[in-house]
Design a protein around this motif. Structure first.
Motif, PDB file in Angstrom:
ATOM      1  N   ALA A   1      23.155  -9.254   9.127  1.00  0.00           N
ATOM      2  CA  ALA A   1      22.660  -8.710   7.854  1.00  0.00           C
ATOM      3  C   ALA A   1      22.835  -7.196   7.872  1.00  0.00           C
ATOM      4  N   PRO A   2      23.532  -6.627   6.867  1.00  0.00           N
ATOM      5  CA  PRO A   2      23.778  -5.174   6.893  1.00  0.00           C
ATOM      6  C   PRO A   2      22.497  -4.366   6.688  1.00  0.00           C
ATOM      7  N   VAL A   3      22.470  -3.184   7.282  1.00  0.00           N
ATOM      8  CA  VAL A   3      21.272  -2.330   7.249  1.00  0.00           C
ATOM      9  C   VAL A   3      20.835  -2.054   5.811  1.00  0.00           C
ATOM     10  N   ARG A   4      21.799  -1.889   4.890  1.00  0.00           N
ATOM     11  CA  ARG A   4      21.464  -1.452   3.527  1.00  0.00           C
ATOM     12  C   ARG A   4      20.627  -2.480   2.748  1.00  0.00           C
ATOM     13  N   ILE A   5      20.633  -3.764   3.170  1.00  0.00           N
ATOM     14  CA  ILE A   5      19.888  -4.749   2.375  1.00  0.00           C
ATOM     15  C   ILE A   5      18.440  -4.916   2.842  1.00  0.00           C
ATOM     16  N   PHE A   6      18.065  -4.187   3.908  1.00  0.00           N
ATOM     17  CA  PHE A   6      16.660  -4.177   4.334  1.00  0.00           C
ATOM     18  C   PHE A   6      15.916  -3.124   3.512  1.00  0.00           C
ATOM     19  N   HIS A   7      14.654  -3.377   3.241  1.00  0.00           N
ATOM     20  CA  HIS A   7      13.868  -2.446   2.427  1.00  0.00           C
ATOM     21  C   HIS A   7      12.654  -1.976   3.215  1.00  0.00           C
ATOM     22  N   LYS A   8      12.217  -0.761   2.913  1.00  0.00           N
ATOM     23  CA  LYS A   8      11.040  -0.210   3.583  1.00  0.00           C
ATOM     24  C   LYS A   8       9.785  -0.932   3.086  1.00  0.00           C
ATOM     25  N   GLU A   9       8.894  -1.249   4.019  1.00  0.00           N
ATOM     26  CA  GLU A   9       7.660  -1.937   3.645  1.00  0.00           C
ATOM     27  C   GLU A   9       6.779  -1.002   2.809  1.00  0.00           C
ATOM     28  N   PRO A  10       6.190  -1.516   1.706  1.00  0.00           N
ATOM     29  CA  PRO A  10       5.320  -0.658   0.893  1.00  0.00           C
ATOM     30  C   PRO A  10       4.027  -0.330   1.644  1.00  0.00           C
ATOM     31  N   PRO A  11       3.358   0.773   1.259  1.00  0.00           N
ATOM     32  CA  PRO A  11       2.100   1.138   1.940  1.00  0.00           C
ATOM     33  C   PRO A  11       0.962   0.202   1.537  1.00  0.00           C
ATOM     34  N   SER A  12      -0.051   0.135   2.394  1.00  0.00           N
ATOM     35  CA  SER A  12      -1.248  -0.649   2.057  1.00  0.00           C
ATOM     36  C   SER A  12      -2.065   0.117   1.020  1.00  0.00           C
ATOM     37  N   PRO A  13      -2.778  -0.613   0.124  1.00  0.00           N
ATOM     38  CA  PRO A  13      -3.717   0.072  -0.773  1.00  0.00           C
ATOM     39  C   PRO A  13      -4.766   0.817   0.055  1.00  0.00           C
ATOM     40  N   SER A  14      -5.345   1.875  -0.505  1.00  0.00           N
ATOM     41  CA  SER A  14      -6.287   2.698   0.267  1.00  0.00           C
ATOM     42  C   SER A  14      -7.573   1.951   0.602  1.00  0.00           C
ATOM     43  N   GLN A  15      -7.899   0.908  -0.178  1.00  0.00           N
ATOM     44  CA  GLN A  15      -9.098   0.103   0.100  1.00  0.00           C
ATOM     45  C   GLN A  15      -8.933  -1.251  -0.589  1.00  0.00           C
ATOM     46  N   ASN A  16      -9.938  -2.106  -0.415  1.00  0.00           N
ATOM     47  CA  ASN A  16      -9.919  -3.422  -1.048  1.00  0.00           C
ATOM     48  C   ASN A  16     -10.405  -3.277  -2.500  1.00  0.00           C
ATOM     49  N   PHE A  17      -9.475  -3.315  -3.446  1.00  0.00           N
ATOM     50  CA  PHE A  17      -9.815  -3.148  -4.861  1.00  0.00           C
ATOM     51  C   PHE A  17     -10.060  -4.489  -5.563  1.00  0.00           C
ATOM     52  N   PHE A  18      -9.894  -5.607  -4.856  1.00  0.00           N
ATOM     53  CA  PHE A  18     -10.044  -6.909  -5.505  1.00  0.00           C
ATOM     54  C   PHE A  18     -11.493  -7.157  -5.925  1.00  0.00           C
ATOM     55  N   LYS A  19     -11.639  -7.908  -7.027  1.00  0.00           N
ATOM     56  CA  LYS A  19     -12.956  -8.337  -7.468  1.00  0.00           C
ATOM     57  C   LYS A  19     -12.911  -9.842  -7.712  1.00  0.00           C
ATOM     58  N   THR A  20     -14.029 -10.493  -7.467  1.00  0.00           N
ATOM     59  CA  THR A  20     -14.096 -11.935  -7.630  1.00  0.00           C
ATOM     60  C   THR A  20     -13.685 -12.331  -9.049  1.00  0.00           C
ATOM     61  N   GLY A  21     -12.864 -13.363  -9.145  1.00  0.00           N
ATOM     62  CA  GLY A  21     -12.436 -13.863 -10.450  1.00  0.00           C
ATOM     63  C   GLY A  21     -11.076 -13.385 -10.895  1.00  0.00           C
ATOM     64  N   MET A  22     -10.543 -12.353 -10.244  1.00  0.00           N
ATOM     65  CA  MET A  22      -9.217 -11.858 -10.633  1.00  0.00           C
ATOM     66  C   MET A  22      -8.147 -12.910 -10.321  1.00  0.00           C
ATOM     67  N   LYS A  23      -7.152 -12.975 -11.183  1.00  0.00           N
ATOM     68  CA  LYS A  23      -6.039 -13.919 -10.993  1.00  0.00           C
ATOM     69  C   LYS A  23      -4.877 -13.244 -10.262  1.00  0.00           C
ATOM     70  N   LEU A  24      -4.115 -14.063  -9.537  1.00  0.00           N
ATOM     71  CA  LEU A  24      -2.965 -13.560  -8.781  1.00  0.00           C
ATOM     72  C   LEU A  24      -2.025 -14.722  -8.487  1.00  0.00           C
ATOM     73  N   GLU A  25      -0.933 -14.425  -7.813  1.00  0.00           N
ATOM     74  CA  GLU A  25      -0.011 -15.454  -7.321  1.00  0.00           C
ATOM     75  C   GLU A  25      -0.085 -15.399  -5.796  1.00  0.00           C
ATOM     76  N   ALA A  26      -0.139 -16.573  -5.151  1.00  0.00           N
ATOM     77  CA  ALA A  26      -0.344 -16.587  -3.694  1.00  0.00           C
ATOM     78  C   ALA A  26       0.487 -17.675  -3.035  1.00  0.00           C
TER      79      ALA A  26
END
Length: 482
Positions: free
Chosen positions: A131-156
């Motif tokens: 796999a060529p180097v150019r198709i790898f991507h840098k991992e995004p940073p973690s959020p600064s804290q846990n912003f989730f709240k109960t009841g929020m929808k997402l894909e998992a």
């Protein structure tokens, strides 16, 4: 299932019906713009052994879906396949380990004698496509804290069936952990994970990456009388997704009784997606219906009008743990279905509807992969390169049994199924007709293009390879032949 539109799950209607709010994009350790997946089946890379994370091993790409790779460690069998995003820090180009002073290790449970590892390593890398180097991507940073709240929808990711991504809800928040509960399914599939897990995504992620989002299970509970929208703080859009809901039609707030989770009774939880409004609102109360009894077999997510399932290259394979190593490294999907490869003529005329600059950025070929997958990739490429996606979409009609393509116009996402195909002839005929409508003839062919080559016409092919009982209909719309 009331949330399926043309056989395809739509978040817009679902969020409205369930009076739910999507988790904003800043909650997730995911790129705001999903990374492009330019990996191909059989490419080699370096990956952490998920069962022994101090080891870096050689892995082969054995499946692709959306922005994810299905990986198999060389020297292991398919019982230990695992999935990684293309921007995961746990995958690197071949040579990265050595460059950083490390040594490649055999995977846990290496099926040959450990002393034969150096020779196996040479053999597995000899002549392989790295796999060529150019198709790898840098991992995004973690959020600064846990912003989730109960009841929020997402894909998992469904961790028990990791080739599936499903609609989910934050069932509980505890410190840096969140409880992922799958909508419409019993609690046996729920799991706790860190807020910065790479297995959870904002609403709209799959529609942007082209991954297949499974519809919710059948036990979704709809509130009887949603709260007036004026009494609820609306969240920010969860992604720059094309669904209307994400453009600001969310309403209502939801309270849910989580019931028993892993032998532990939790109190009913009130969902406040934003800081509590000054005006107190009595939350809705409705219990989560129970699904099948524990131990009963999980019903497959299929419907009368079946929603798309993951492509063959990303669904479970037969166990190869007893197959000799050389055979085990060949994905079984390659043995089961003929693979085709379609080449792109970047020097050809792109016509008035396709952006030549975007066409130049496409890969030189689609495949080798199953015919249905290659067709989907080629048609989706035409949509993605269009000045107006609606134009390309208007030349297509609903097929049956093939892969799903999507286009964004009129401020929402539209999807349709392509026809099921099983030969390169059929793929070429379909693309030829589409390109004729787009006035971009000679764009695809079955051989690599040189400066002066042209797409061969379908009559040069062996007509016996057509699908049985199919013929091309007239008119200007491309779709299910017949």
């Amino acid at each position: 299932n009331p949330f399926l539109f043309s056989g395809h799950f739509t978040w817009e209607k679902y969020l409205k019906e369930t009076c739910a709010i999507p988790a904003p994009a800043h909650c997730f350790k995911q790129s705001y713009t999903p990374p492009a997946n330019e990996f191909k089946i059989s490419m080699k890379l370096e990956a952490q052994d998920p069962r022994n994370t101090t080891s870096t091993c050689i892995a082969t790409v054995v499946g692709l879906t959306g922005a994810r790779l299905r990986l198999r460690l060389d020297g292991s069998d398919n019982k230990n396949d695992f999935w990684r995003l293309v921007d995961s820090a746990e995958i690197q180009p071949i040579g990265n380990c050595e460059k950083n002073g490390g040594m490649l290790q055999p995977p846990l449970g290496f099926r040959l004698n450990a002393s034969s590892w150096p020779m196996f390593l040479l053999k597995t890398l000899n002549g392989a496509e790295m796999a060529p180097v150019r198709i790898f991507h840098k991992e995004p940073p973690s959020p600064s804290q846990n912003f989730f709240k109960t009841g929020m929808k997402l894909e998992a990711v469904d961790r028990k069936n990791p080739h599936f991504i499903c609609p989910a809800t934050i069932g509980e928040v505890r410190g840096s952990e969140v409880l992922i509960t799958f909508d419409g399914w019993r609690g046996a599939f729920d799991y706790w994970c860190r807020y910065d897990s790479r297995d959870i995504f904002p609403v709209g992620w799959c529609s942007l990456t082209g991954d297949n989002l499974q519809p919710p299970g059948t036990k979704v509970v709809i509130p009887k009388s949603p709260l007036p929208a004026s009494e609820v703080n609306s969240e920010k859009p969860s992604m720059h997704s094309s669904t209307k809901t994400v453009l600001g039609h969310q309403q209502g707030q939801r309270r849910r009784k989580t019931g028993k989770k892993r032998g532990r009774t939790t109190k009913a939880l009130i969902h406040h997606p934003m800081p509590t409004p000054s005006k107190s609102v009595e939350p809705l109360k409705f219990p989560r219906k129970r699904g099948p009894k524990p131990g009963s077999k999980r019903k497959p997510r299929t419907l009368l009008n079946p929603a798309p399932t993951s492509p063959t290259t990303s669904t479970p394979e037969p166990d190869t743990s007893t197959v000799p190593q050389d055979a085990a490294t060949i994905p079984s999907s390659a043995m089961q279905a003929p693979t085709v490869c379609i080449y792109l003529n970047k020097n050809g005329s792109t016509g008035p509807h396709l952006d030549k600059k975007k066409v130049q950025q496409l890969p030189d070929h689609f495949g080798p992969a199953r015919a249905s997958v290659v067709l989907q990739q080629a048609v989706q490429a035409c949509i993605d390169c269009a000045y107006h996606q609606k134009t390309v979409f208007s030349f297509l009609k609903q097929g049956h049994g093939g892969e799903v393509i999507s286009a964004v116009f009129d401020r929402e996402q539209h999807t349709l199924n392509l026809p099921a195909v099983n030969s390169i002839t059929y793929v070429l005929r379909f693309l030829e007709k589409l390109c004729h409508n787009l006035r971009s003839d000679n764009l695809f062919g079955n051989q690599p293009f040189t400066q002066n080559s042209h797409m061969q016409r379908a009559h040069e092919y062996d007509h016996d390879r057509y699908l049985p009982g199919r013929s091309w209909g007239g008119g200007g719309v491309v779709g299910t032949p017949g």
